[in-house]
Write a protein that holds these residues in place. Structure first.
Motif, PDB file in Angstrom:
ATOM      1  N   ILE A 179      34.600  54.290 -16.650  1.00  0.00           N
ATOM      2  CA  ILE A 179      35.068  54.877 -15.385  1.00  0.00           C
ATOM      3  C   ILE A 179      36.088  53.901 -14.809  1.00  0.00           C
ATOM      4  CG2 ILE A 179      34.432  55.712 -13.101  1.00  0.00           C
ATOM      5  CD1 ILE A 179      31.623  56.258 -14.198  1.00  0.00           C
ATOM      6  N   ALA A 180      37.354  54.253 -14.926  1.00  0.00           N
ATOM      7  CA  ALA A 180      38.442  53.309 -14.662  1.00  0.00           C
ATOM      8  C   ALA A 180      38.383  52.702 -13.263  1.00  0.00           C
ATOM      9  CB  ALA A 180      39.784  54.000 -14.889  1.00  0.00           C
ATOM     10  N   ASP A 181      38.198  53.526 -12.235  1.00  0.00           N
ATOM     11  CA  ASP A 181      38.206  53.003 -10.864  1.00  0.00           C
ATOM     12  C   ASP A 181      37.126  51.955 -10.657  1.00  0.00           C
ATOM     13  OD1 ASP A 181      40.299  54.650 -10.275  1.00  0.00           O
ATOM     14  OD2 ASP A 181      39.110  56.165  -9.222  1.00  0.00           O
ATOM     15  N   GLU A 182      35.951  52.196 -11.222  1.00  0.00           N
ATOM     16  CA  GLU A 182      34.849  51.244 -11.064  1.00  0.00           C
ATOM     17  C   GLU A 182      35.143  49.937 -11.786  1.00  0.00           C
ATOM     18  OE1 GLU A 182      31.216  53.027 -12.289  1.00  0.00           O
ATOM     19  OE2 GLU A 182      31.234  54.580 -10.736  1.00  0.00           O
ATOM     20  N   ILE A 183      35.704  50.039 -12.981  1.00  0.00           N
ATOM     21  CA  ILE A 183      36.001  48.844 -13.774  1.00  0.00           C
ATOM     22  C   ILE A 183      37.096  48.008 -13.110  1.00  0.00           C
ATOM     23  CG2 ILE A 183      36.925  48.007 -15.968  1.00  0.00           C
ATOM     24  CD1 ILE A 183      34.004  48.966 -16.032  1.00  0.00           C
ATOM     25  N   VAL A 184      38.149  48.671 -12.643  1.00  0.00           N
ATOM     26  CA  VAL A 184      39.240  47.959 -11.973  1.00  0.00           C
ATOM     27  C   VAL A 184      38.710  47.236 -10.738  1.00  0.00           C
ATOM     28  CG1 VAL A 184      41.396  48.237 -10.685  1.00  0.00           C
ATOM     29  CG2 VAL A 184      41.070  49.454 -12.851  1.00  0.00           C
ATOM     30  N   ASN A 185      37.840  47.899  -9.993  1.00  0.00           N
ATOM     31  CA  ASN A 185      37.264  47.275  -8.803  1.00  0.00           C
ATOM     32  C   ASN A 185      36.404  46.064  -9.179  1.00  0.00           C
ATOM     33  OD1 ASN A 185      36.580  47.354  -5.832  1.00  0.00           O
ATOM     34  ND2 ASN A 185      34.528  47.588  -6.682  1.00  0.00           N
ATOM     35  N   GLU A 186      35.633  46.181 -10.270  1.00  0.00           N
ATOM     36  CA  GLU A 186      34.799  45.064 -10.694  1.00  0.00           C
ATOM     37  C   GLU A 186      35.645  43.866 -11.114  1.00  0.00           C
ATOM     38  OE1 GLU A 186      30.899  44.123 -13.497  1.00  0.00           O
ATOM     39  OE2 GLU A 186      31.716  46.154 -13.403  1.00  0.00           O
ATOM     40  N   VAL A 187      36.750  44.136 -11.793  1.00  0.00           N
ATOM     41  CA  VAL A 187      37.655  43.053 -12.180  1.00  0.00           C
ATOM     42  C   VAL A 187      38.275  42.411 -10.943  1.00  0.00           C
ATOM     43  CG1 VAL A 187      39.819  42.483 -13.363  1.00  0.00           C
ATOM     44  CG2 VAL A 187      38.163  44.020 -14.445  1.00  0.00           C
ATOM     45  N   ALA A 188      38.669  43.230  -9.972  1.00  0.00           N
ATOM     46  CA  ALA A 188      39.278  42.711  -8.747  1.00  0.00           C
ATOM     47  C   ALA A 188      38.317  41.780  -8.006  1.00  0.00           C
ATOM     48  CB  ALA A 188      39.694  43.863  -7.838  1.00  0.00           C
ATOM     49  N   VAL A 189      37.042  42.150  -7.955  1.00  0.00           N
ATOM     50  CA  VAL A 189      36.028  41.324  -7.286  1.00  0.00           C
ATOM     51  C   VAL A 189      35.855  39.997  -8.030  1.00  0.00           C
ATOM     52  CG1 VAL A 189      33.574  41.144  -6.706  1.00  0.00           C
ATOM     53  CG2 VAL A 189      34.815  43.269  -6.251  1.00  0.00           C
ATOM     54  N   ALA A 190      35.794  40.065  -9.371  1.00  0.00           N
ATOM     55  CA  ALA A 190      35.622  38.850 -10.177  1.00  0.00           C
ATOM     56  C   ALA A 190      36.812  37.902  -9.995  1.00  0.00           C
ATOM     57  CB  ALA A 190      35.455  39.219 -11.649  1.00  0.00           C
ATOM     58  N   LEU A 191      38.019  38.452  -9.958  1.00  0.00           N
ATOM     59  CA  LEU A 191      39.205  37.627  -9.761  1.00  0.00           C
ATOM     60  C   LEU A 191      39.226  37.022  -8.360  1.00  0.00           C
ATOM     61  CD1 LEU A 191      41.984  39.778 -11.495  1.00  0.00           C
ATOM     62  CD2 LEU A 191      40.866  37.722 -12.382  1.00  0.00           C
ATOM     63  N   SER A 192      38.795  37.812  -7.389  1.00  0.00           N
ATOM     64  CA  SER A 192      38.756  37.323  -6.006  1.00  0.00           C
ATOM     65  C   SER A 192      37.841  36.113  -5.873  1.00  0.00           C
ATOM     66  CB  SER A 192      38.288  38.439  -5.076  1.00  0.00           C
ATOM     67  OG  SER A 192      38.168  37.984  -3.740  1.00  0.00           O
ATOM     68  N   ARG A 193      36.709  36.154  -6.583  1.00  0.00           N
ATOM     69  CA  ARG A 193      35.785  35.014  -6.548  1.00  0.00           C
ATOM     70  C   ARG A 193      36.426  33.760  -7.127  1.00  0.00           C
ATOM     71  NH1 ARG A 193      30.839  38.647  -8.860  1.00  0.00           N
ATOM     72  NH2 ARG A 193      30.165  39.565  -6.875  1.00  0.00           N
ATOM     73  N   ALA A 194      37.390  33.956  -8.043  1.00  0.00           N
ATOM     74  CA  ALA A 194      38.115  32.827  -8.627  1.00  0.00           C
ATOM     75  C   ALA A 194      39.404  32.533  -7.857  1.00  0.00           C
ATOM     76  CB  ALA A 194      38.445  33.122 -10.090  1.00  0.00           C
ATOM     77  N   LYS A 195      39.549  33.120  -6.667  1.00  0.00           N
ATOM     78  CA  LYS A 195      40.722  32.939  -5.806  1.00  0.00           C
ATOM     79  C   LYS A 195      42.004  33.461  -6.455  1.00  0.00           C
ATOM     80  CE  LYS A 195      38.637  28.905  -3.571  1.00  0.00           C
ATOM     81  NZ  LYS A 195      38.797  27.469  -3.220  1.00  0.00           N
ATOM     82  N   LEU A 196      41.851  34.546  -7.216  1.00  0.00           N
ATOM     83  CA  LEU A 196      42.987  35.182  -7.872  1.00  0.00           C
ATOM     84  C   LEU A 196      43.042  36.654  -7.473  1.00  0.00           C
ATOM     85  CD1 LEU A 196      42.465  33.670 -11.446  1.00  0.00           C
ATOM     86  CD2 LEU A 196      44.214  32.977  -9.799  1.00  0.00           C
ATOM     87  N   LYS A 197      44.197  37.266  -7.705  1.00  0.00           N
ATOM     88  CA  LYS A 197      44.374  38.682  -7.405  1.00  0.00           C
ATOM     89  C   LYS A 197      44.999  39.376  -8.613  1.00  0.00           C
ATOM     90  CE  LYS A 197      45.259  37.981  -2.446  1.00  0.00           C
ATOM     91  NZ  LYS A 197      46.249  38.185  -1.357  1.00  0.00           N
ATOM     92  N   MET A 198      44.713  40.658  -8.747  1.00  0.00           N
ATOM     93  CA  MET A 198      45.393  41.407  -9.806  1.00  0.00           C
ATOM     94  C   MET A 198      46.661  42.024  -9.227  1.00  0.00           C
ATOM     95  SD  MET A 198      42.970  44.752 -10.234  1.00  0.00           S
ATOM     96  CE  MET A 198      42.729  45.927  -8.893  1.00  0.00           C
ATOM     97  N   ASN A 199      47.637  42.245 -10.095  1.00  0.00           N
ATOM     98  CA  ASN A 199      48.880  42.890  -9.694  1.00  0.00           C
ATOM     99  C   ASN A 199      48.660  44.403  -9.736  1.00  0.00           C
ATOM    100  OD1 ASN A 199      51.503  43.883  -9.428  1.00  0.00           O
ATOM    101  ND2 ASN A 199      52.386  42.169 -10.554  1.00  0.00           N
ATOM    102  N   LYS A 200      48.428  44.999  -8.575  1.00  0.00           N
ATOM    103  CA  LYS A 200      48.090  46.424  -8.526  1.00  0.00           C
ATOM    104  C   LYS A 200      49.173  47.297  -9.137  1.00  0.00           C
ATOM    105  CE  LYS A 200      45.141  45.956  -4.421  1.00  0.00           C
ATOM    106  NZ  LYS A 200      44.922  46.377  -3.014  1.00  0.00           N
ATOM    107  N   ALA A 201      50.426  46.874  -9.024  1.00  0.00           N
ATOM    108  CA  ALA A 201      51.537  47.671  -9.560  1.00  0.00           C
ATOM    109  C   ALA A 201      51.541  47.688 -11.086  1.00  0.00           C
ATOM    110  CB  ALA A 201      52.865  47.128  -9.048  1.00  0.00           C
ATOM    111  N   LYS A 202      50.829  46.737 -11.706  1.00  0.00           N
ATOM    112  CA  LYS A 202      50.831  46.651 -13.165  1.00  0.00           C
ATOM    113  C   LYS A 202      49.510  47.087 -13.788  1.00  0.00           C
ATOM    114  CE  LYS A 202      54.432  43.169 -13.767  1.00  0.00           C
ATOM    115  NZ  LYS A 202      54.794  41.879 -14.386  1.00  0.00           N
ATOM    116  N   VAL A 203      48.610  47.663 -13.001  1.00  0.00           N
ATOM    117  CA  VAL A 203      47.377  48.212 -13.565  1.00  0.00           C
ATOM    118  C   VAL A 203      47.724  49.503 -14.296  1.00  0.00           C
ATOM    119  CG1 VAL A 203      45.115  49.181 -13.072  1.00  0.00           C
ATOM    120  CG2 VAL A 203      45.904  47.192 -11.799  1.00  0.00           C
TER     121      VAL A 203
END
Length: 286
Positions: A179-203
């Motif tokens: 389920i793409a939306d759930e997976i993308v959100n889980e990755v975003a949370v994991a990156l946030s914990r590492a003080k990183l962000k995903m590039n939303k325009a490149k998802v």
């Protein structure tokens, strides 16, 4: 003690009068990428340090691929062949987001250096207090920093039937019940914990009914090269942007994907002087 420790010996041999400058490399999307360019003396020292660090720690998990010996874009993309859904994610300004202090902490945690050695290494291997793109050591250090967060994320995803692989600051995920939306959100949370962000325009979310492309490689039913990647590889050879080690790596992997192009690529690399026509490289291209 220090004489038998390659890393401490290299720290003592740091070329104090060397340096680096920064320039902004144009990107295909119109943006620029900040690159730190070390001078010749510093680059040679950084290469030696990268080898020493690689000997100190090389126990990379199977899902990590960038900047790791005998792994490549090919091994990065291969786990996602034939999946119902493939998602690719780019970590936004990954290198510039990782601080000198965070590198020191990661070195202490994963390589068991003391505080003084960790701090000194981080100071010399960073540029203006950040992890620089352009230093020979930076891919290794990025992997060290991402190791903890990605191991945790990989474990959670695998338990739910989702495959993760990364190539430095690029992530690929796939599954047959993803389920793409759930997976993308889980990755975003994991990156946030590492003080990183995903590039939303490149998802990018790619179903099996459309081309599923990871770093120029199609993964729908089998691994194959897109026309644009073939042109890019030949262009890199023509312009001198590709090193001999990178060319050898591509020759070693291309023959299992596209034997015809492998021979063409090899012949062109030899013609341009990037590779020598040795028996070993000829066999790798076949």
């Amino acid at each position: 003690m220090y004489a038998t420790d390659p890393i401490r010996k290299l720290l003592d041999e740091y070329p104090e009068k060397s340096g680096a400058h920064r320039w902004h490399q144009p990107k295909g999307d119109g943006d620029t990428r900040p690159i730190a360019v070390p001078d010749k003396e510093l680059r040679e020292w950084l290469r030696k340090m990268n080898k020493a660090l690689s000997k100190k720690f090389s126990a990379w998990p199977e899902f990590m691929h960038g900047g790791i010996k005998k792994r490549s874009y090919v091994s990065y993309a291969r786990p996602h062949v034939g999946k119902a859904c493939v998602v690719t994610i780019d970590i936004k300004k990954c290198f510039d987001s990782i601080t000198q202090h965070e590198i020191a902490t990661a070195l202490k945690r994963h390589l068991n250096f003391d505080d003084e050695t960790s701090a000194r290494l981080a100071e010399l291997l960073c540029f203006n207090g950040r992890l620089p793109q352009g230093f020979p050591t930076s891919n290794y250090l990025c992997n060290i920093y991402l190791l903890g967060p990605l191991v945790e994320l990989h474990g959670r995803l695998k338990a739910n039937g989702v495959q993760l692989s990364n190539y430095v600051d690029d992530l690929a995920l796939s599954g047959n019940k993803l389920i793409a939306d759930e997976i993308v959100n889980e990755v975003a949370v994991a990156l946030s914990r590492a003080k990183l962000k995903m590039n939303k325009a490149k998802v990018s979310v790619m179903a099996a009914s459309q081309p599923q492309v990871i770093c120029g490689l199609l993964v729908n039913k089998r691994l194959s090269l897109t026309r644009s990647l073939k042109l890019e590889l030949l262009s890199d050879i023509a312009s001198g942007r590709m090193s001999d080690s990178s060319a050898e790596g591509w020759v070693a992997h291309l023959h299992s994907i596209d034997p015809t192009f492998a021979l063409k690529f090899y012949a062109y690399a030899v013609k341009k002087g990037v590779l020598k026509g040795t028996e070993a490289t000829q066999q790798a291209a076949r």
